[in-house]
Design a protein around this motif. Sequence first.
Motif, PDB file in Angstrom:
ATOM      1  N   VAL A  88       0.866  -1.170   0.000  1.00  0.00           N
ATOM      2  CA  VAL A  88       0.000   0.000   0.000  1.00  0.00           C
ATOM      3  C   VAL A  88       0.911   1.230   0.000  1.00  0.00           C
ATOM      4  O   VAL A  88       1.769   1.350   0.866  1.00  0.00           O
ATOM      5  CB  VAL A  88      -0.927   0.001   1.223  1.00  0.00           C
TER       6      VAL A  88
ATOM      7  N   ARG B  26       4.209  11.754   1.292  1.00  0.00           N
ATOM      8  CA  ARG B  26       4.375  11.352   2.685  1.00  0.00           C
ATOM      9  C   ARG B  26       4.154  12.528   3.624  1.00  0.00           C
ATOM     10  O   ARG B  26       3.686  12.359   4.739  1.00  0.00           O
ATOM     11  CB  ARG B  26       5.772  10.768   2.897  1.00  0.00           C
TER      12      ARG B  26
ATOM     13  N   VAL C 108     -11.367  -3.805  -0.723  1.00  0.00           N
ATOM     14  CA  VAL C 108     -11.767  -2.772   0.221  1.00  0.00           C
ATOM     15  C   VAL C 108     -10.608  -1.826   0.485  1.00  0.00           C
ATOM     16  O   VAL C 108      -9.473  -2.264   0.706  1.00  0.00           O
ATOM     17  CB  VAL C 108     -12.239  -3.385   1.559  1.00  0.00           C
TER      18      VAL C 108
ATOM     19  N   TYR D 137      -9.701   1.777   2.841  1.00  0.00           N
ATOM     20  CA  TYR D 137     -10.148   2.579   3.980  1.00  0.00           C
ATOM     21  C   TYR D 137      -9.297   3.843   4.092  1.00  0.00           C
ATOM     22  O   TYR D 137      -8.107   3.825   3.790  1.00  0.00           O
ATOM     23  CB  TYR D 137      -9.969   1.798   5.295  1.00  0.00           C
TER      24      TYR D 137
ATOM     25  N   TYR E 161      -8.256   6.496   7.195  1.00  0.00           N
ATOM     26  CA  TYR E 161      -8.283   6.805   8.609  1.00  0.00           C
ATOM     27  C   TYR E 161      -7.598   8.148   8.848  1.00  0.00           C
ATOM     28  O   TYR E 161      -6.634   8.506   8.157  1.00  0.00           O
ATOM     29  CB  TYR E 161      -7.510   5.748   9.414  1.00  0.00           C
TER      30      TYR E 161
ATOM     31  N   HIS F 248     -14.901   4.137   3.846  1.00  0.00           N
ATOM     32  CA  HIS F 248     -14.265   3.048   3.135  1.00  0.00           C
ATOM     33  C   HIS F 248     -15.054   2.718   1.877  1.00  0.00           C
ATOM     34  O   HIS F 248     -16.233   3.074   1.740  1.00  0.00           O
ATOM     35  CB  HIS F 248     -14.108   1.812   4.029  1.00  0.00           C
ATOM     36  N   TYR F 249     -14.377   2.068   0.962  1.00  0.00           N
ATOM     37  CA  TYR F 249     -14.965   1.597  -0.288  1.00  0.00           C
ATOM     38  C   TYR F 249     -14.904   0.079  -0.318  1.00  0.00           C
ATOM     39  O   TYR F 249     -13.878  -0.523   0.000  1.00  0.00           O
ATOM     40  CB  TYR F 249     -14.157   2.099  -1.495  1.00  0.00           C
TER      41      TYR F 249
ATOM     42  N   MET G 116      -2.145  12.705  10.758  1.00  0.00           N
ATOM     43  CA  MET G 116      -1.640  11.656   9.862  1.00  0.00           C
ATOM     44  C   MET G 116      -2.851  11.000   9.228  1.00  0.00           C
ATOM     45  O   MET G 116      -3.813  10.662   9.922  1.00  0.00           O
ATOM     46  CB  MET G 116      -0.840  10.621  10.651  1.00  0.00           C
TER      47      MET G 116
ATOM     48  N   LEU H 267      -4.082   7.801   7.136  1.00  0.00           N
ATOM     49  CA  LEU H 267      -3.667   6.442   6.823  1.00  0.00           C
ATOM     50  C   LEU H 267      -4.654   5.793   5.873  1.00  0.00           C
ATOM     51  O   LEU H 267      -5.867   5.856   6.078  1.00  0.00           O
ATOM     52  CB  LEU H 267      -3.579   5.602   8.097  1.00  0.00           C
TER      53      LEU H 267
ATOM     54  N   GLU I  42      -7.853  -9.104   7.789  1.00  0.00           N
ATOM     55  CA  GLU I  42      -6.622  -8.352   7.967  1.00  0.00           C
ATOM     56  C   GLU I  42      -6.625  -7.062   7.163  1.00  0.00           C
ATOM     57  O   GLU I  42      -6.945  -7.061   5.984  1.00  0.00           O
ATOM     58  CB  GLU I  42      -5.413  -9.201   7.549  1.00  0.00           C
ATOM     59  N   GLN I  43      -6.290  -5.980   7.803  1.00  0.00           N
ATOM     60  CA  GLN I  43      -6.129  -4.708   7.129  1.00  0.00           C
ATOM     61  C   GLN I  43      -4.641  -4.378   7.041  1.00  0.00           C
ATOM     62  O   GLN I  43      -3.921  -4.493   8.021  1.00  0.00           O
ATOM     63  CB  GLN I  43      -6.869  -3.582   7.857  1.00  0.00           C
TER      64      GLN I  43
ATOM     65  N   PHE J 271      -1.935  -1.471   6.238  1.00  0.00           N
ATOM     66  CA  PHE J 271      -1.841  -0.015   6.238  1.00  0.00           C
ATOM     67  C   PHE J 271      -0.698   0.481   5.358  1.00  0.00           C
ATOM     68  O   PHE J 271       0.361  -0.155   5.277  1.00  0.00           O
ATOM     69  CB  PHE J 271      -1.616   0.495   7.665  1.00  0.00           C
ATOM     70  N   GLY J 272      -0.949   1.637   4.746  1.00  0.00           N
ATOM     71  CA  GLY J 272       0.117   2.356   4.071  1.00  0.00           C
ATOM     72  C   GLY J 272       0.925   3.155   5.083  1.00  0.00           C
ATOM     73  O   GLY J 272       0.584   3.193   6.266  1.00  0.00           O
ATOM     74  N   PRO J 273       2.002   3.816   4.619  1.00  0.00           N
ATOM     75  CA  PRO J 273       2.882   4.547   5.535  1.00  0.00           C
ATOM     76  C   PRO J 273       2.294   5.849   6.052  1.00  0.00           C
ATOM     77  O   PRO J 273       2.818   6.429   6.999  1.00  0.00           O
ATOM     78  CB  PRO J 273       4.119   4.815   4.683  1.00  0.00           C
TER      79      PRO J 273
ATOM     80  N   ARG K 161       1.438  12.761   6.389  1.00  0.00           N
ATOM     81  CA  ARG K 161       1.300  13.711   7.494  1.00  0.00           C
ATOM     82  C   ARG K 161       0.928  15.059   6.915  1.00  0.00           C
ATOM     83  O   ARG K 161       1.690  15.638   6.139  1.00  0.00           O
ATOM     84  CB  ARG K 161       2.588  13.807   8.298  1.00  0.00           C
TER      85      ARG K 161
END
Lengths: 114, 112
Positions: free
Chosen positions: B4, B9, B31, B33, B35, B48-49, B88, B90, B100-101, B103-105, B108
């Motif tokens: 992801v 950044r 899916v 999301y 955040y 979310h999609y 931030m 996400l 399980e989700q 996450f990308g980095p 910010r």
Amino acid sequence: GENVEQHPSTLSVQEGDSAVIKCTYSDSASNYFPWYKQELGKRPQLIIDIRSNVGEKKDQRIAVTLNKTAKHFSLHITETQPEDSAVYFCAASIDGGATNKLIFGTGTLLAVQP
Amino acid sequence: DAMVIQNPRYQVTQFGKPVTLSCSQTLNHNVMYWYQQKSSQAPKLLFHYYDKDFNNEADTPDNFQSRRPNTSFCFLDIRSPGLGDAAMYLCATSRFQRYEQYFGPGTRLTVT
């Protein structure tokens, strides 16, 4: 809706000691409970998870226990190391059909003192 | 490696100036999301999609919009950023019927 409480908010242990973080959830329909580790400025990373048909799961120094009756689950880290220092989030998932929505706890800042 | 990816950044925008954050994934997950995570807080789901079906959280401000033009990409648009939107952001993905989700980095966002 689901609510997840997490304790303690901060935890300091000596290297080599064990650390325990506890979470409680409110919705008995929740059936998936992941734990994420987030280092400062980085992404949350899944470290272990448990589903409601299992009472305990272990992966090397990390274990999670689930008590469905009491609606609480805990993360156990044994032989802690300085690199375990991070914020840990628990979460509970309500199966909403096609997608799952994670409800996060408020986080625990774990500091492992060398 | 499947992953992801979030760009940029770090993003600095001015108060009231529209900004777009992007997320892409090579996991082929259905899916996606978004955040919002403020300092010392847990991630808070914005929306979310599932494929192209959009699901907005009830408490997500109207100021936040999202687009998903295809499976791989998802965008977060903040129409008029306020100082309180500094956080931030996400992006995460999951496969249909899997829990399980990933996450990308994160991006910010600073609002000046």
